[in-house]
Design an enzyme around this catalytic site. Sequence first.
Site, mmCIF file in Angstrom:
data_model
loop_
_atom_site.group_PDB
_atom_site.id
_atom_site.type_symbol
_atom_site.label_atom_id
_atom_site.label_comp_id
_atom_site.label_asym_id
_atom_site.label_seq_id
_atom_site.Cartn_x
_atom_site.Cartn_y
_atom_site.Cartn_z
ATOM 1 N N HIS A 119 3.192 3.597 -3.677
ATOM 2 C CA HIS A 119 3.919 4.030 -4.862
ATOM 3 C C HIS A 119 3.539 5.443 -5.288
ATOM 4 O O HIS A 119 4.336 6.145 -5.914
ATOM 5 C CB HIS A 119 3.737 3.025 -6.009
ATOM 6 C CG HIS A 119 4.689 1.882 -5.916
ATOM 7 N ND1 HIS A 119 4.396 0.751 -5.187
ATOM 8 C CD2 HIS A 119 5.943 1.709 -6.387
ATOM 9 C CE1 HIS A 119 5.428 -0.074 -5.243
ATOM 10 N NE2 HIS A 119 6.367 0.486 -5.967
ATOM 11 N N GLU A 137 12.934 -8.789 -0.988
ATOM 12 C CA GLU A 137 11.825 -7.983 -0.473
ATOM 13 C C GLU A 137 10.737 -8.835 0.164
ATOM 14 O O GLU A 137 9.719 -8.314 0.617
ATOM 15 C CB GLU A 137 11.228 -7.125 -1.590
ATOM 16 C CG GLU A 137 10.912 -7.884 -2.850
ATOM 17 C CD GLU A 137 10.555 -6.958 -4.010
ATOM 18 O OE1 GLU A 137 10.194 -5.799 -3.775
ATOM 19 O OE2 GLU A 137 10.635 -7.423 -5.167
ATOM 20 N N ASP A 149 8.766 -3.119 0.344
ATOM 21 C CA ASP A 149 7.973 -4.343 0.418
ATOM 22 C C ASP A 149 8.456 -5.260 1.536
ATOM 23 O O ASP A 149 7.659 -5.978 2.142
ATOM 24 C CB ASP A 149 8.018 -5.091 -0.922
ATOM 25 C CG ASP A 149 6.937 -4.595 -1.874
ATOM 26 O OD1 ASP A 149 5.922 -4.063 -1.381
ATOM 27 O OD2 ASP A 149 7.105 -4.728 -3.097
ATOM 28 N N CYS A 205 17.702 -0.373 -2.265
ATOM 29 C CA CYS A 205 17.084 0.541 -3.228
ATOM 30 C C CYS A 205 15.713 1.018 -2.753
ATOM 31 O O CYS A 205 15.013 1.716 -3.475
ATOM 32 C CB CYS A 205 16.952 -0.127 -4.599
ATOM 33 S SG CYS A 205 15.875 -1.566 -4.630
#
Length: 583
Positions: A200, A443, A467, A514
Site C-alpha cells: 500500500h 480478492e 490481494d 479496481c
Amino acid sequence: MASFSLHGIPVSRGIAIGRAHILTPAALDVKHYLVAEEHLEAEVRRLQDALAAVHRELQTLWNELPKDAPTELGAFIDVHALILSDPMISEAPLDIIRSRHYNAEWALLTQIDELSAQFDEIEDAYLRERKADIQQVAERVLKVLMGSEQLMPKQGELEGDEFLAQMIVVAHDISPADMLKFRDRSFIGFVTDVGGQNSHTAIVARSLDIPAAVGMSQASTLIQQDDWVIIDGDAGVVIVTPSAQVLEQYRERQMVALRARKKLGKLKKTPAITKDGTAIALMANIELPDDCEHAMESGANGVGLFRSEFLFMGRGAASMPSEDEQYEQYRRAVAAMKGRPVTIRTLDIGADKPLDQMEHTALNPALGLRAIRYCLAEPQIFLTQLRAILRASMHGKVRILIPMMAHAFEIDQSLAMIKRAKAQLDDRGEKYDPDVKVGAMIEIPAAALALPMFVKKMDFLSIGTNDLIQYTLAIDRVDYEVAHLYNPLHPAILQLISMTIAAGHKAGIEVAVCGEMAGDTKLTRLLLGMGLREFSMHPSQLLAVKQEILNSDLDSIAPQMRKIMRAMDPDAIADAVMALQVL
C-alpha cells in the site's frame, strides 16, 4: 564520491532528479518542509526561542525541587541543562536551517540523528547511554516547537527558491499514513529499503503521481544526506551522485515524458470507446476527498474505489472519526464528482494498513482480522461508517463496496448491518437513498470460486487484483524478498479474473477491476479481451489507459485471447500479451 546505482522494484513511473533527504522513523512524526530564503532568520529565531523556553523550564524544575528530593534528580536536570547549552545542540541546528533551508523541527531532528549515530559507536557503555539524555532534551524542545504558531507552506509557496522541487525522500520504510503527510510538500520522489510493487505504500506513491522505487535494501544507509539522486521509476533504478553526462541524459528523458503527458491531456474529454464502438467506463481510485479534483481533471467517469481507511489511519483510539466527520468527507467527495457515481469501500484495515490502536499480535496480519472480518467484529464502528455513507447518498450516486468477503454468512451479515443502519437513520428521521447499490470485492480465491453466492445477492462486483494475486500465489506483497514472484500474468490469476467477469455478465451485474492491473497499460487489451468494461485506477493513469482503449479493436484481440487463456507457460503468456500491444 563515486557514482553508483541501486536496483529495486519500480512502483511509480517517471524520472525524478534531486537531492536525497534521509528520513528516520522519528523524523516522520514531525513537520518537515523547506523554508524560503527570506524566512530563514525567522525560523532560526523560532528554534532559539524554543531552546530558551526549555532552559527556563529546566530552571523552574530545579528551583521547585523538594528539599528531600534525591540528589540524582538535581544532577539529572543539570545534565540536561548542559546538553542544551552545548553548541552541538544550540548552534549546529541553526546552521542546518541556514544551509539546507530545513524548518526548525527537521533541523533539530537531523542533528540529533547524527549525534545519536556517533554515540552508537562509543565503546564505553556509560557514555553510549548518554544518547538517551540527548534525545530526551530534543523531545522537550520539539514539544515547544510543535506548540508554536508556525504554518507549513504549501507546495508552490516557495516558488523561485533554489531548493524547490529537489527533495527526494530516502527511508527504510514509509507507512501509508506517513506517505499521505507528504501530499502537499515539495518532495518529488521516494526511495525505500523495503516494500513491493503492490504494497500500500507503493500504491499511495502512485497516488501522489511521483516517481518511486522500493525494495532497495540498503538505500537508507548507502545514500548520504544531500547526495544528488536520480530515480528511474520505470526501471526501479536509483543512481546516486550521477556524472554530468548521465544527468543530462535523464533530464532529456524527463522532457520527453513531459511532452508525452501534455499530448495525453488532449484526450480528457474524448469518450473511451474502442475502434469497434464498445464504450468503456474509466473510474478513479481515491484516498481522500481532495483527490476528486484530480479525478475530474483526468476526465474520470466516477470514483470506482474510495479507500475510506485513510480517514481512520494515523489516529489514536480516542479520536476515531465520528459519524458526522465521516459523513462530511463522503459528502465532499460526492459533491466534487458532480453527479458521477462514487463507490465507497468500507473500512479495510489490517496487514500493511494497521490502525494505530490495533494490537500487532497476529502472526500473519494479511490472514487475520482485517477488512470485513474486523468490521463484523466491531459492529459499532461498522454501523457508524454505514450510516455516514448512507447519509452522503442524498447528495449524489453512492455505492457501497464490501472488501474481503469469502463466506455466505459474511454476505448476509453485511447486508443485515446495512439494513440495520438504514433503520437507525429512519428512527432519527435522517434521509438517505434507499436504493444504494451494494457490491463485493473479489480478492480472495474462495470468492472467485464461489461466484454464484455473490451474484445472487450483490448488485455489482469489483475485482481487487492486488490481494487476489497475493492470496492466490501465497506471496506477501509487502515482503520485497518475494516480490519478484508477484505475477499478474500467472495462469491461475488470469483464470480467476476471467471467471469473475464472465459470471457477472451472465448474471447481468457490473464487474470492475479496481486493482493495480487496471492502470497498467500493458494489460489494458488483455482485460478488454476478457470482457472487462469498467476500469478503476489512479487518476494519473487514466489518460494513458484511455489511449490504449481508443487504439484497441476487440475483434482483433479475440483470437489472441484464446491462445493466452489456454497457455500455462509464463513466458508464452507474457509473449502473447506483448503481441496484443501491436494489434
